[in-house]
Design an enzyme around this catalytic site. Structure first.
Site, PDB file in Angstrom:
ATOM      1  N   GLY A   1       3.041   1.635   9.644  1.00 50.47           N
ATOM      2  CA  GLY A   1       4.374   1.289   9.152  1.00 50.47           C
ATOM      3  C   GLY A   1       4.656   1.517   7.682  1.00 50.47           C
ATOM      4  O   GLY A   1       5.071   0.605   6.985  1.00 50.47           O
ATOM      5  N   HIS A   2       4.435   2.741   7.194  1.00 49.97           N
ATOM      6  CA  HIS A   2       4.814   3.054   5.812  1.00 49.97           C
ATOM      7  C   HIS A   2       6.222   3.630   5.769  1.00 49.97           C
ATOM      8  O   HIS A   2       6.586   4.433   6.618  1.00 49.97           O
ATOM      9  CB  HIS A   2       3.903   4.144   5.236  1.00 49.97           C
ATOM     10  CG  HIS A   2       2.541   3.668   4.910  1.00 49.97           C
ATOM     11  ND1 HIS A   2       2.280   2.413   4.419  1.00 49.97           N
ATOM     12  CD2 HIS A   2       1.361   4.292   4.979  1.00 49.97           C
ATOM     13  CE1 HIS A   2       0.982   2.293   4.224  1.00 49.97           C
ATOM     14  NE2 HIS A   2       0.399   3.412   4.564  1.00 49.97           N
TER      15      HIS A   2
ATOM     16  N   LYS B   1       0.823  -1.218   0.000  1.00 44.51           N
ATOM     17  CA  LYS B   1       0.000   0.000   0.000  1.00 44.51           C
ATOM     18  C   LYS B   1       0.855   1.265   0.000  1.00 44.51           C
ATOM     19  O   LYS B   1       0.493   2.263  -0.586  1.00 44.51           O
ATOM     20  CB  LYS B   1      -0.921   0.033   1.242  1.00 44.51           C
ATOM     21  CG  LYS B   1      -2.032  -0.998   1.193  1.00 44.51           C
ATOM     22  CD  LYS B   1      -2.933  -0.890   2.393  1.00 44.51           C
ATOM     23  CE  LYS B   1      -2.248  -1.268   3.680  1.00 44.51           C
ATOM     24  NZ  LYS B   1      -1.804  -2.672   3.756  1.00 44.51           N
TER      25      LYS B   1
ATOM     26  N   GLN C   1      -3.500  -1.959   7.151  1.00 34.71           N
ATOM     27  CA  GLN C   1      -3.772  -3.403   7.243  1.00 34.71           C
ATOM     28  C   GLN C   1      -4.523  -3.936   6.010  1.00 34.71           C
ATOM     29  O   GLN C   1      -4.359  -3.402   4.938  1.00 34.71           O
ATOM     30  CB  GLN C   1      -4.516  -3.727   8.537  1.00 34.71           C
ATOM     31  CG  GLN C   1      -3.641  -3.433   9.742  1.00 34.71           C
ATOM     32  CD  GLN C   1      -4.362  -2.668  10.831  1.00 34.71           C
ATOM     33  OE1 GLN C   1      -5.342  -2.004  10.627  1.00 34.71           O
ATOM     34  NE2 GLN C   1      -3.829  -2.778  12.013  1.00 34.71           N
TER      35      GLN C   1
END
Ligand code: GDP
Length: 430
Positions: free
Chosen positions: A40-41, A16, A224
């Site tokens: 968490g990107h 993503k 998610q």
């Protein structure tokens, strides 16, 4: 005018980050609508690496408005540290560029403690939470004992809210062998952090509705994946919020009719982290090879992800529950070099064929995948930027995926680089 929702259409880790970054450059407003500081990107912009886990991806781009919706649970201490870290990297963050919903519930230190105490004390199968208090914070929201952003503005309300929460928490903690909460310390900590959070507090629903009426492009950034949705995921091995596209509306306060395009992010094979059912899992050397080629290791924990062939049953299902208009198919390049590829097209259960994942846990566990085989390709697809760059068998694979899930490919990603993307349909197009 077009508003786009991005959702993971498998178990998360679909890639993503790259797609959201690609789209956020084109959006005016970027809003998060669920989850907490577990997203968490990693974004790489002009050679600089930015790590985000709570703030929307738009925050690193000047001139964009980033919004944290009421569907998110907010850890105020984490918020402040993430803002400070980004400021240290030269990112400008002001109340004009970041707005936080006044009705967003807070994650408190006691939520993290509860999360960790339960996961370590529990003899019943672990859910595999990140231990950041996200689940317990959502429990308090539904239990009507949350402290919300707006409560930080009034000391009398804050005390009332804390007392209400502690009646519940102290009883729970006693059962788990934890000390009662230090009320005065919690209140002092909340009073100390309050101004830094309140700077950004806003009636986000109103801001978004005005932006929409003003013809702005809004990107709703999901975290998610839909198979981790609290209602439609593989319960209880799920996250504690709704993840599917409808949550973009309830998690920010816009109407469902304001969503013009739902983009599902889909990996060209399947992975899952931690426990829970996974019918098409491969525990052989093919699964190993997918994991190694796809670098399927947790970014924080380094834990190996479970891998399997593409499961069209699951994606067909998540495309339905999220109303996906088009998918971004990622990591096609990971399939390069396999002589034969398989796609799971259905499950067999007690001699019957199923075209969906059943709800009952025991039935889920007993589903055996039914595969269709396709010839692979020996050429590299890595870095392909047009259909003409793809081998014929890769195109056939993509077309078959579209057919089986009943949804067209809007974007195709062929490497971690943002420009290595084939655009078929622009989700933001009018
Ligand atoms: P998220 O959890 O869905 O946001 O997934 P991430 O954005 O963390 O993506 C997982 C990893 O896949 C990252 O390391 C990306 O750089 C990588 N990635 C994304 N798209 C592609 C792709 O098309 N090909 C390859 N080989 N890697 C990709």
């Amino acid at each position: 005018m077009a508003n786009v929702v991005v959702v993971g259409a498998q178990w998360g880790d679909e890639g993503k980050g790259k797609i959201v970054d690609w789209l956020s450059e084109r959006a005016d407003v970027i809003a998060r609508f669920q989850g907490g500081h577990n997203a968490g990107h990693t974004l790489v912009i002009d050679g600089t690496v930015f790590k985000l886990s709570l703030l929307p991806s738009g925050i690193v781009r000047p001139g964009k408005l980033s919004v944290i919706g009421n569907g998110v649970v907010l850890d105020p201490w984490h918020l402040v540290s993430e803002i400070e870290k980004l400021r240290g990297q030269g990112v400008e963050i002001t109340p004009e560029t970041l707005m936080i919903a006044e009705n967003a519930p807070l994650i408190l230190p006691i939520h993290g403690e509860l999360d960790r105490a339960r996961e370590s004390a529990n003899s019943i199968a672990k859910i595999g939470t990140t231990g950041r208090g996200i689940g317990p914070a959502y429990e308090d929201k539904v239990g009507r004992r949350s402290i919300r952003v707006a409560d930080l503005a009034d000391d009398a309300t804050l005390e009332l809210r804390v007392d209400r929460a502690l009646v519940h928490h102290d009883a729970l903690r006693k059962g788990l062998g934890l000390e009662p909460v230090d009320r005065d310390r919690l209140l002092a900590d909340l009073r100390a952090i309050a101004p830094a959070v309140l700077d950004y507090a806003a009636p986000v629903w109103k801001v978004l509705n005005e932006a929409r009426r003003g013809g702005k492009r809004i990107l709703f950034e999901g975290a998610q994946g839909a198979l981790l949705d609290i209602d439609f995921g593989t319960y209880p091995y799920v996250t504690s919020s709704n993840v599917i596209a409808g949550q973009a509306a309830t998690g920010t306060g816009i109407g469902p009719g304001s969503i013009d395009f739902v983009l599902g992010i889909v990996k060209a094979y399947t992975t899952r982290v931690g426990e829970g059912p996974f019918p098409a899992e491969l525990t052989d050397e093919i699964g190993q090879r997918l994991g190694e080629r796809g670098h399927e290791f947790g970014t924080v924990t380094g834990r190996k992800r479970r891998c399997g062939w593409f499961d069209a049953v699951l994606v067909r299902q998540t495309c339905a529950t999220s109303g996906v208009n088009g998918i971004a198919l990622t990591k096609l390049d990971v399939l390069d070099g396999f002589e034969t590829l398989k796609i799971c097209t259905g499950y067999e259960l007690d001699g019957e064929m199923l075209d969906h994942l059943p709800t009952a846990a025991d039935r889920q566990a007993r589903c055996t995948p039914v595969y269709e085989e396709m010839p692979g390709w020996s050429e590299s697809t890595e870095g392909a930027r047009s259909w003409a760059d793809l081998p014929a068998n890769a195109i056939k694979y993509v077309r078959r995926v579209e057919e089986l899930i009943g949804c067209p490919v809007a974007l195709l990603s062929t490497s971690p680089e943002r420009d290595d993307t084939i655009l078929v349909t622009d989700p933001f197009a009018d």
